[in-house]
Design a protein around this motif. Structure first.
Motif, mmCIF file in Angstrom:
data_model
loop_
_atom_site.group_PDB
_atom_site.id
_atom_site.type_symbol
_atom_site.label_atom_id
_atom_site.label_comp_id
_atom_site.label_asym_id
_atom_site.label_seq_id
_atom_site.Cartn_x
_atom_site.Cartn_y
_atom_site.Cartn_z
ATOM 1 N N ALA A 105 5.317 1.752 -16.555
ATOM 2 C CA ALA A 105 6.166 1.883 -17.742
ATOM 3 C C ALA A 105 6.968 0.599 -17.921
ATOM 4 O O ALA A 105 6.369 -0.464 -18.080
ATOM 5 C CB ALA A 105 7.030 3.134 -17.672
ATOM 6 N N THR A 106 8.290 0.669 -17.858
ATOM 7 C CA THR A 106 9.132 -0.494 -18.149
ATOM 8 C C THR A 106 9.655 -1.203 -16.902
ATOM 9 O O THR A 106 10.588 -2.001 -16.987
ATOM 10 C CB THR A 106 10.334 -0.063 -19.008
ATOM 11 O OG1 THR A 106 11.088 0.910 -18.281
ATOM 12 C CG2 THR A 106 9.888 0.499 -20.348
ATOM 13 N N GLN A 107 9.057 -0.933 -15.750
ATOM 14 C CA GLN A 107 9.489 -1.582 -14.512
ATOM 15 C C GLN A 107 8.295 -2.234 -13.837
ATOM 16 O O GLN A 107 7.203 -1.654 -13.774
ATOM 17 C CB GLN A 107 10.108 -0.569 -13.559
ATOM 18 C CG GLN A 107 11.388 0.042 -14.101
ATOM 19 C CD GLN A 107 11.998 1.002 -13.101
ATOM 20 O OE1 GLN A 107 11.320 1.848 -12.550
ATOM 21 N NE2 GLN A 107 13.290 0.845 -12.861
ATOM 22 N N ALA A 108 8.512 -3.445 -13.306
ATOM 23 C CA ALA A 108 7.452 -4.169 -12.620
ATOM 24 C C ALA A 108 7.924 -4.582 -11.225
ATOM 25 O O ALA A 108 9.122 -4.808 -11.002
ATOM 26 C CB ALA A 108 7.030 -5.392 -13.425
ATOM 27 N N PHE A 109 6.965 -4.674 -10.314
ATOM 28 C CA PHE A 109 7.262 -4.945 -8.916
ATOM 29 C C PHE A 109 6.162 -5.799 -8.297
ATOM 30 O O PHE A 109 5.013 -5.756 -8.731
ATOM 31 C CB PHE A 109 7.315 -3.636 -8.106
ATOM 32 C CG PHE A 109 8.246 -2.614 -8.666
ATOM 33 C CD1 PHE A 109 9.575 -2.597 -8.285
ATOM 34 C CD2 PHE A 109 7.803 -1.670 -9.580
ATOM 35 C CE1 PHE A 109 10.446 -1.648 -8.812
ATOM 36 C CE2 PHE A 109 8.658 -0.724 -10.110
ATOM 37 C CZ PHE A 109 9.988 -0.716 -9.718
ATOM 38 N N GLU A 110 6.541 -6.529 -7.259
ATOM 39 C CA GLU A 110 5.531 -7.118 -6.400
ATOM 40 C C GLU A 110 5.093 -6.008 -5.457
ATOM 41 O O GLU A 110 5.910 -5.162 -5.069
ATOM 42 C CB GLU A 110 6.107 -8.288 -5.604
ATOM 43 C CG GLU A 110 5.060 -8.967 -4.743
ATOM 44 C CD GLU A 110 5.600 -10.179 -4.023
ATOM 45 O OE1 GLU A 110 5.392 -11.293 -4.503
ATOM 46 O OE2 GLU A 110 6.251 -9.983 -2.958
ATOM 47 N N ALA A 111 3.828 -5.992 -5.087
ATOM 48 C CA ALA A 111 3.329 -4.931 -4.211
ATOM 49 C C ALA A 111 2.323 -5.494 -3.214
ATOM 50 O O ALA A 111 1.572 -6.421 -3.530
ATOM 51 C CB ALA A 111 2.664 -3.834 -5.042
ATOM 52 N N THR A 112 2.337 -4.932 -2.026
ATOM 53 C CA THR A 112 1.261 -5.178 -1.078
ATOM 54 C C THR A 112 0.248 -4.058 -1.264
ATOM 55 O O THR A 112 0.563 -3.013 -1.823
ATOM 56 C CB THR A 112 1.784 -5.195 0.374
ATOM 57 O OG1 THR A 112 2.444 -3.945 0.650
ATOM 58 C CG2 THR A 112 2.753 -6.350 0.601
ATOM 59 N N TRP A 113 -0.960 -4.265 -0.808
ATOM 60 C CA TRP A 113 -1.995 -3.262 -1.010
ATOM 61 C C TRP A 113 -2.737 -3.003 0.304
ATOM 62 O O TRP A 113 -2.727 -3.813 1.225
ATOM 63 C CB TRP A 113 -2.967 -3.699 -2.106
ATOM 64 C CG TRP A 113 -3.790 -4.890 -1.724
ATOM 65 C CD1 TRP A 113 -3.456 -6.204 -1.897
ATOM 66 C CD2 TRP A 113 -5.053 -4.874 -1.083
ATOM 67 N NE1 TRP A 113 -4.436 -7.009 -1.403
ATOM 68 C CE2 TRP A 113 -5.436 -6.214 -0.891
ATOM 69 C CE3 TRP A 113 -5.904 -3.867 -0.647
ATOM 70 C CZ2 TRP A 113 -6.639 -6.571 -0.276
ATOM 71 C CZ3 TRP A 113 -7.102 -4.221 -0.039
ATOM 72 C CH2 TRP A 113 -7.455 -5.553 0.132
ATOM 73 N N ARG A 114 -3.342 -1.829 0.336
ATOM 74 C CA ARG A 114 -4.171 -1.457 1.484
ATOM 75 C C ARG A 114 -5.175 -0.414 1.024
ATOM 76 O O ARG A 114 -5.017 0.188 -0.043
ATOM 77 C CB ARG A 114 -3.332 -0.913 2.630
ATOM 78 C CG ARG A 114 -2.683 0.432 2.322
ATOM 79 C CD ARG A 114 -1.767 0.902 3.455
ATOM 80 N NE ARG A 114 -1.205 2.203 3.171
ATOM 81 C CZ ARG A 114 -1.756 3.379 3.522
ATOM 82 N NH1 ARG A 114 -2.922 3.407 4.170
ATOM 83 N NH2 ARG A 114 -1.168 4.514 3.226
ATOM 84 N N GLU A 115 -6.208 -0.201 1.823
ATOM 85 C CA GLU A 115 -7.177 0.847 1.546
ATOM 86 C C GLU A 115 -7.063 1.912 2.631
ATOM 87 O O GLU A 115 -7.198 1.599 3.813
ATOM 88 C CB GLU A 115 -8.597 0.274 1.515
ATOM 89 C CG GLU A 115 -8.806 -0.647 0.333
ATOM 90 C CD GLU A 115 -10.234 -1.140 0.229
ATOM 91 O OE1 GLU A 115 -11.149 -0.297 0.072
ATOM 92 O OE2 GLU A 115 -10.424 -2.370 0.306
ATOM 93 N N PRO A 116 -6.797 3.147 2.254
ATOM 94 C CA PRO A 116 -6.694 4.202 3.264
ATOM 95 C C PRO A 116 -8.066 4.467 3.889
ATOM 96 O O PRO A 116 -9.099 4.215 3.264
ATOM 97 C CB PRO A 116 -6.202 5.405 2.460
ATOM 98 C CG PRO A 116 -6.698 5.159 1.075
ATOM 99 C CD PRO A 116 -6.664 3.668 0.888
ATOM 100 N N GLU A 117 -8.056 4.984 5.093
ATOM 101 C CA GLU A 117 -9.303 5.264 5.801
ATOM 102 C C GLU A 117 -9.330 6.701 6.293
ATOM 103 O O GLU A 117 -8.303 7.359 6.397
ATOM 104 C CB GLU A 117 -9.453 4.319 6.995
ATOM 105 C CG GLU A 117 -9.542 2.861 6.603
ATOM 106 C CD GLU A 117 -9.674 1.959 7.820
ATOM 107 O OE1 GLU A 117 -9.294 2.370 8.948
ATOM 108 O OE2 GLU A 117 -10.161 0.832 7.644
ATOM 109 N N TYR A 118 -10.524 7.157 6.599
ATOM 110 C CA TYR A 118 -10.778 8.439 7.239
ATOM 111 C C TYR A 118 -10.133 9.613 6.511
ATOM 112 O O TYR A 118 -10.322 9.774 5.320
ATOM 113 C CB TYR A 118 -10.373 8.392 8.720
ATOM 114 C CG TYR A 118 -10.921 7.185 9.429
ATOM 115 C CD1 TYR A 118 -12.302 7.027 9.619
ATOM 116 C CD2 TYR A 118 -10.080 6.174 9.882
ATOM 117 C CE1 TYR A 118 -12.813 5.909 10.257
ATOM 118 C CE2 TYR A 118 -10.587 5.047 10.521
ATOM 119 C CZ TYR A 118 -11.954 4.921 10.706
ATOM 120 O OH TYR A 118 -12.453 3.813 11.314
#
Length: 162
Positions: A105-118
């Motif tokens: 929406a009207t808020q932006a952020f820096e983000a780290t990412w990952r892929e969940p497993e199992y």
């Protein structure tokens, strides 16, 4: 589904994605966050975010709108590409970066990412197919394992612009 089929789906959308992105950006996020996707098998109140990332070959910044969910305080997006046999470019690009931008929406952020497993991935995938049931059909139409990406929100950044 082959990539040719995915291309025909994209063509049939008739610029919907581009118009959605344009409205989201032009409004600063007041439009485009929630869409009625019931016509495509989704729900009437489907949440959409924007992700900003750098092209791994071009070095250019890109912004892509995606359906998202929230699991345990992390934003979840799905690299479905409509069930195509190849991963979407945005997914290939974020794999080359530790952080990306995300706007909700009207808020932006820096983000780290990952892929969940199992088991965690199974739980998150189940949740996302509830939010957008066509993901089930997308997965059954390809041998590709459709990635699920979780974004951990960091510090605030300016909202995205065109």
């Amino acid at each position: 589904m082959g990539d040719a089929d995915a291309a025909s789906i994209a063509k049939a959308q008739g610029g919907f994605m581009a118009e959605h992105l344009k409205a989201y950006l032009a409004s600063g996020g007041t439009q485009g966050h929630i869409l009625d996707l019931s016509g495509s098998g989704g729900h009437a109140l489907t949440t959409n975010c924007l992700i900003k990332y750098v092209g791994r070959k071009s070095g250019k910044e890109y912004v892509t709108p995606l359906i998202y969910g929230n699991v345990g305080g992390e934003i979840v997006v799905v690299a479905s590409k409509g069930g195509a046999d190849t991963h979407p470019e945005w997914y290939l690009n974020i794999r080359e970066s530790e952080t990306i931008g995300v706007q909700i929406a009207t808020q932006a952020f820096e983000a780290t990412w990952r892929e969940p497993e199992y088991e965690e991935r199974h739980h998150v995938w189940s949740y996302m197919t509830h939010l957008y049931p066509p993901y089930l059909g997308y997965q059954s139409s390809t041998t590709r394992h459709i990635p699920v990406v979780m974004l951990r929100i960091g510090h605030s950044i300016p909202v995205f612009t065109a």
